[in-house]
Design a protein around this motif. Structure first.
Motif: not given
Ligand code: GDP
Ligand code: CA
Length: 337
Positions: A147-153
């Motif tokens: 993804s180009d979007d920020r999604a952090e574990t």
């Protein structure tokens, strides 16, 4: 021998990158294009759930591990970061007392993060930045961020002072060596994260999709959480084949067992295959390769509708890893011309 024209691989860092080295070696040896390459187009969808801002820089550990490994710049000993690395900047930052001091930021590696951060701040997407970095490294695959979007574990843990908190995956993994009991993994930002351009197409239009021996929870599991990717994997006409990251009840490198325990999955080759599940039963894989020492896993996998076979799964050098890739490809009845 013929090879699939298009292979798409969902990859984390070290397990995925090492597998890809073997896959490319196998393809180049068996289906050469006459220039030492291969006619097979390999697209890698890289996990960006581990990404983190460190000292003002955007760091994408799994994308960089794949890029450096396939581009010949990885530290062979550590399996992450650059060969011949120094850590002067990291030491100077620690001398100032600024956190985080636990993140392994190498001096050569910094150049990558500086370029990435500057480009992102001038408005380029992570896909565009990754493509530009790969122009330099020439990994021999098309590397797409999930993804180009920020999604952090993040990891839900108990803090002695603050009670139950969610800390960044990297803090749990590196600083705490995954030893702090984890209650759950949550991906902050996942609701808004869209698959990067080309990701869904790479799955839908592949001749073969591979799940390399990457962490099933925080690498492949994170990729599967991006909107549309799980569904693309379930519905692609391509066969989906996975390789077990667990050999003899333990992860070969790293602490993936701590991740599996957190989500209630046993650390075994069979349990991870069954966790992905058979595509015929709404899961993600058609076939699952386990270690030759894990033969007892075959029966439960087959009973669940997953084609299963044994092979040596230790990726100790490029030759044995190429043989592993060959065994992986042999697990599907070839449907490509
Ligand atoms: P990370 O993002 O750097 O943690 O890397 P990945 O998610 O791609 O891969 C981590 C997984 O690779 C770990 O769970 C290990 O069990 C697995 N792994 C590492 N080396 C080997 C190996 O030689 N053989 C197999 N089968 N799995 C491996
Ligand atoms: Ca990772």
């Amino acid at each position: 021998m013929t090879a699939p024209a298009r292979i798409t691989v969902l990859s984390g860092g070290i397990g995925g990158a090492r597998f890809l080295v073997g896959l490319l070696a196998h393809l180049r040896a068996t289906d050469p294009d006459g220039r030492g390459g291969t006619r097979t187009e390999v697209t890698v969808i890289g996990n960006t759930g581990d990404d983190i801002w460190v000292h003002g820089m955007r760091v994408c550990p799994d994308l960089d591990t794949v890029m450096y490994t396939l581009g010949g710049g990885i530290s062979a000993e550590r399996g992450w970061g650059r060969e011949g690395e120094t850590f002067t900047v990291k030491e100077e930052l620690a001398a100032y007392g600024v956190e985080p001091t636990w993140f392994g930021l190498g001096d050569k590696d910094l150049a990558t993060h500086l370029i990435r951060t500057q480009s992102l701040q001038s408005g380029y997407t992570l896909s565009e930045v990754t493509a530009a970095l790969c122009d330099h490294w020439q990994p021999g695959v098309t590397l797409l961020p999930m993804s180009d979007d920020r999604a952090e574990t993040h990891v839900v843990v108990d803090d002695p002072d603050q009670g139950r908190v969610a800390i960044h995956f990297q803090e749990w993994w590196i600083r705490h060596r995954a030893a702090l009991p984890a209650h759950a993994f949550v991906m902050v930002g996942i609701e808004e994260a869209r698959p990067a351009p080309g990701v869904l197409e790479a799955i839908a239009e592949a001749d073969l999709v591979l799940l390399p021996p990457s962490n099933p929870v925080v690498s492949v599991g994170a990729i599967l959480q991006v909107r549309g990717i799980a569904e693309a994997l379930r519905s692609t006409p391509a066969p989906v084949v996975g390789v077990s990251p667990i050999i003899g009840g333990a992860p070969v490198r790293g602490m993936a067992d701590a991740c599996l325990t957190t989500i209630g999955v046993q650390t075994s080759a069979a349990a991870v295959g069954l966790h992905y599940g058979a595509r015929t039963a709404g899961g993600y894989v058609d076939a699952w390769l386990v270690a030759d020492t894990d033969a007892e896993a075959l029966e439960p996998l087959r009973a669940a509708g997953i084609a299963a076979a044994c092979a040596p799964l230790l990726m100790s050098d490029p030759e044995t890893t190429a043989a592993l890739a060959a065994a992986t490809l042999a697990l599907v009845p070839a449907r490509w011309p």
